[in-house]
Design a protein around this motif. Structure first.
Motif, PDB file in Angstrom:
ATOM      1  N   ARG A  22      10.527 -19.507  53.093  1.00 34.35           N
ATOM      2  CA  ARG A  22      10.783 -18.524  54.158  1.00 34.35           C
ATOM      3  C   ARG A  22      11.161 -19.209  55.458  1.00 34.35           C
ATOM      4  O   ARG A  22      11.976 -18.717  56.210  1.00 34.35           O
ATOM      5  N   GLU A  23      10.534 -20.371  55.710  1.00 32.68           N
ATOM      6  CA  GLU A  23      10.891 -21.120  56.915  1.00 32.68           C
ATOM      7  C   GLU A  23      12.357 -21.530  56.894  1.00 32.68           C
ATOM      8  O   GLU A  23      12.965 -21.752  57.925  1.00 32.68           O
ATOM      9  N   GLU A  24      12.908 -21.631  55.674  1.00 32.07           N
ATOM     10  CA  GLU A  24      14.326 -21.998  55.552  1.00 32.07           C
ATOM     11  C   GLU A  24      15.228 -20.769  55.476  1.00 32.07           C
ATOM     12  O   GLU A  24      16.401 -20.871  55.140  1.00 32.07           O
ATOM     13  N   GLY A  25      14.674 -19.601  55.723  1.00 32.46           N
ATOM     14  CA  GLY A  25      15.489 -18.378  55.706  1.00 32.46           C
ATOM     15  C   GLY A  25      15.734 -17.840  54.304  1.00 32.46           C
ATOM     16  O   GLY A  25      16.708 -17.133  54.058  1.00 32.46           O
ATOM     17  N   ILE A  26      14.837 -18.197  53.374  1.00 36.26           N
ATOM     18  CA  ILE A  26      14.993 -17.712  51.995  1.00 36.26           C
ATOM     19  C   ILE A  26      13.811 -16.799  51.696  1.00 36.26           C
ATOM     20  O   ILE A  26      12.648 -17.247  51.717  1.00 36.26           O
ATOM     21  N   TYR A  27      14.095 -15.545  51.435  1.00 32.31           N
ATOM     22  CA  TYR A  27      12.998 -14.610  51.214  1.00 32.31           C
ATOM     23  C   TYR A  27      12.421 -14.811  49.816  1.00 32.31           C
ATOM     24  O   TYR A  27      13.161 -15.002  48.838  1.00 32.31           O
ATOM     25  N   CYS A  28      11.104 -14.784  49.710  1.00 31.24           N
ATOM     26  CA  CYS A  28      10.494 -14.906  48.388  1.00 31.24           C
ATOM     27  C   CYS A  28       9.206 -14.100  48.350  1.00 31.24           C
ATOM     28  O   CYS A  28       8.630 -13.765  49.388  1.00 31.24           O
ATOM     29  N   GLU A  29       8.828 -13.777  47.157  1.00 27.63           N
ATOM     30  CA  GLU A  29       7.590 -13.027  46.937  1.00 27.63           C
ATOM     31  C   GLU A  29       6.790 -13.719  45.855  1.00 27.63           C
ATOM     32  O   GLU A  29       7.365 -14.308  44.950  1.00 27.63           O
ATOM     33  N   ILE A  30       5.465 -13.589  45.969  1.00 22.22           N
ATOM     34  CA  ILE A  30       4.589 -14.186  44.957  1.00 22.22           C
ATOM     35  C   ILE A  30       4.005 -13.063  44.105  1.00 22.22           C
ATOM     36  O   ILE A  30       3.532 -12.062  44.649  1.00 22.22           O
ATOM     37  N   VAL A  31       4.060 -13.213  42.802  1.00 25.74           N
ATOM     38  CA  VAL A  31       3.477 -12.195  41.912  1.00 25.74           C
ATOM     39  C   VAL A  31       2.583 -12.910  40.899  1.00 25.74           C
ATOM     40  O   VAL A  31       2.615 -14.137  40.795  1.00 25.74           O
ATOM     41  N   GLN A  32       1.814 -12.140  40.167  1.00 20.35           N
ATOM     42  CA  GLN A  32       0.939 -12.734  39.155  1.00 20.35           C
ATOM     43  C   GLN A  32       1.773 -13.456  38.107  1.00 20.35           C
ATOM     44  O   GLN A  32       2.880 -13.021  37.772  1.00 20.35           O
ATOM     45  N   GLY A  33       1.171 -14.523  37.559  1.00 20.88           N
ATOM     46  CA  GLY A  33       1.893 -15.357  36.606  1.00 20.88           C
ATOM     47  C   GLY A  33       2.476 -14.627  35.412  1.00 20.88           C
ATOM     48  O   GLY A  33       3.529 -15.003  34.899  1.00 20.88           O
ATOM     49  N   ASN A  34       1.799 -13.572  34.971  1.00 17.93           N
ATOM     50  CA  ASN A  34       2.297 -12.892  33.761  1.00 17.93           C
ATOM     51  C   ASN A  34       3.152 -11.662  34.091  1.00 17.93           C
ATOM     52  O   ASN A  34       3.533 -10.900  33.207  1.00 17.93           O
ATOM     53  N   ASP A  35       3.461 -11.470  35.362  1.00 18.76           N
ATOM     54  CA  ASP A  35       4.247 -10.292  35.770  1.00 18.76           C
ATOM     55  C   ASP A  35       5.720 -10.488  35.405  1.00 18.76           C
ATOM     56  O   ASP A  35       6.260 -11.582  35.585  1.00 18.76           O
ATOM     57  N   ASP A  36       6.343  -9.448  34.891  1.00 18.09           N
ATOM     58  CA  ASP A  36       7.801  -9.546  34.713  1.00 18.09           C
ATOM     59  C   ASP A  36       8.484  -8.264  35.198  1.00 18.09           C
ATOM     60  O   ASP A  36       9.671  -8.057  34.977  1.00 18.09           O
TER      61      ASP A  36
END
Ligand code: XMP
Length: 515
Positions: A22-36
């Motif tokens: 995110r500091e580099e201007g790239i949006y990301c999200e964290i989800v549970q390991g088994n989420d699809d």
């Protein structure tokens, strides 16, 4: 919105991966390991990162991703355990290693790859692994090597990459470049995400989710709930934004007035201020056990809230909350089935929240943000700087800062002393250098002398700490004159206080609050 999705397998540093991107201007999200489920938004998901983990891939209970992510056509970067997942999935061998690597380790390339664009050969990486790759996965080739182990691999056809080191750790040279290379060079994300994008998307999302319904938000005066209020007031007509503030009597001096002023300046018109001081003090009478006090305050807060809501807002309302990304992790919700549950905040769990969650009527527009990102969002929403930069204040308020029984007199004494302490810090331009500062009133009286007479006065503790997230803290190193002058102003202005001490304990072993 273009994004990178991070699958969390309970690694200690998963959040840092998101931070760096995110500091580099790239949006990301964290989800549970088994989420699809995120694969439904396939056009938005440009890349997947598999996090580290305390588990070993060969353990039967180790967390694994869903098979569908490997078939999605989306590029994957496995970090540490993530690399081992890729190796295991494609029939390579992962074993406990005799040469475990912890700390800085030099990495040499065996093949150039866009993952290492602008990264020099022989750079220092940061390793933290007990398991290693013995045999690469089928159709994977070696990209880099440390002294003892494969350090990076790829399957270019599938666009799967794996690295044994942790680029998210600040001690890893070129770590940010490597993460950015994955997102930009490999996944084709344009690094142009800013908080204004988040603001725009959030407003649209709130409008879509709430439809024509009302939204209720409990405000505390802190930065998180104020930013949510500002967001709701930008997204919805003010009459549909119900704001409720419960004055427990355990708030700081002038706090209730300030909340009213701030909300009004943000366009809020539908605000209900409930003065429950008497009820809280009555229930707390004679109680000095800290856990019991917390329980009483938490339960009564929920009770007052339910009584006040009942029948006053149309039944199908949405409940908004200022839950942050870190709150979700600390309470074990949202991410990482394996993440350790640290504490439950009452804004994350209450019968009302559980009910609304079950009904799918919860709005948590900050739940993907870190605290400093919430502050940036607040600035965009014109939340006053004194709220944005306010030190954290615990839910149970002065209840945890009056050690022993809480009484109205003690609240008044502490409120006055705390007000002076904070005012002095602001005057001396120290407030913004300190992460959290406050006073604690002890249940001890100590002898003093004023004029010709001996007098017993309360002992007050000053606490000032620096921290990143409250999980650990260092004592703020005041210049001696500052602390002497502040103490003397407090004892001169609050006659009930006879003696002042400065708390010089770090966390650990002490906690920040005294309870
Ligand atoms: P401790 O005392 O556990 O505090 O070192 C760490 C941070 O958490 C805050 N704190 C709370 N915040 N509800 C909250 O919202 C609570 O019950 C609570 N208890 C502690 C504390 O002020 C510090 O910033």
């Amino acid at each position: 919105m273009e994004k990178i999705v991070i699958l969390d397998f309970g690694g200690q540093t998963t959040q840092l991966i998101a931070r760096r991107l995110r500091e580099e201007g790239i949006y990301c999200e964290i989800v549970q390991g088994n989420d699809d489920t995120f694969l439904i938004q396939k056009t938005e998901v440009k890349g997947i990162i598999l996090s580290g983990s305390p588990y070993s891939v060969y353990e039967s209970n180790s967390p694994k991703p869903s098979n569908s992510i490997f078939k999605s056509g989306v590029p994957i970067l496995g970090i540490c355990y993530g690399l081992q997942i890729l190796t295991d999935r494609y029939n390579g061998t992962v074993k406990r290693s005799d040469h475990q690597e912890f700390g800085r380790a030099k990495v040499f390339f065996t093949k150039r790859s866009p993952l290492f664009k602008n990264v020099p050969d022989g750079f220092f990486s940061w390793m933290s692994h007990g398991d290693s790759i013995l045999e690469l996965g089928k159709d994977f080739e070696l990209l880099a090597q440390s002294e003892n182990h494969p350090a990076a691999v790829s399957n270019e056809k599938l666009q799967f990459f794996g690295i044994q080191f942790h680029p998210e750790i600040s001690h890893c040279d070129y770590g940010t470049e490597i993460l950015k290379n994955f997102a930009v060079e490999i996944c084709g994300v344009s690094p142009s995400w800013t908080m204004s994008h988040y603001l725009e998307t959030s407003i649209n999302e709130i409008r879509n989710i709430a439809g024509n319904n009302s939204v209720l938000l409990l405000i505390s005066g802190g930065v998180d709930s104020t930013v949510v209020a500002a967001l709701l007031l930008q997204a919805l007509p003010p009459e549909r934004v119900h704001l409720m503030y419960i004055d427990t009597g355990l708030m700081r001096k002038g706090e209730t007035e300030e909340v009213k002023r701030t909300i009004y300046s943000l366009g809020g018109r539908n605000i209900q201020i409930i003065d429950a001081t008497e009820r809280f003090l009555k229930k707390l009478k004679g109680v000095s056990d800290p856990e019991e006090k917390r329980r009483i305050i938490g339960d009564l807060f929920i009770q007052v809230q339910e009584e006040e809501i009942s029948g006053k807002i149309p039944d199908n309302y949405f409940l908004a909350q200022g839950t942050l990304y870190t709150d979700m992790i600390e309470s074990g919700k949202g991410v990482g089935t394996s993440a350790k549950v640290i504490k439950s905040h009452h804004n994350v769990r209450s019968p009302l929240v559980d009910k609304k969650r079950k009904e799918g009527k919860i709005l948590e527009p900050l739940s993907f943000l870190f605290k400093d990102e919430v502050r940036s969002l607040g600035l965009l929403l014109h939340v006053p700087p004194q709220i944005i930069n306010r030190h954290p204040f615990p839910g149970p308020g002065l209840g945890v800062r009056i050690v022993g029984e809480v009484t109205s007199t003690k609240c008044e004494i502490l409120r006055e002393a705390d007000y002076i302490f904070i005012e002095e810090l602001k005057k001396r331009k120290l407030y913004d250098d300190i992460w959290q500062a406050f006073c604690v009133l002890l249940p001890v009286k100590s002898v003093g002398v004023t004029g010709d007479s001996r007098k017993y006065g309360y002992v007050l503790t000053l606490r000032a700490v620096n921290s990143v997230d409250g999980m650990s803290a260092d004592v703020y190193p005041f210049k001696i004159n500052d602390i002497l002058e502040i103490s003397s102003r407090i004892t001169n202005s609050v006659p009930e206080i006879g003696r002042i001490v400065y708390d010089i304990s770090s966390k650990p072993p002490a906690t920040i609050e005294w309870e």
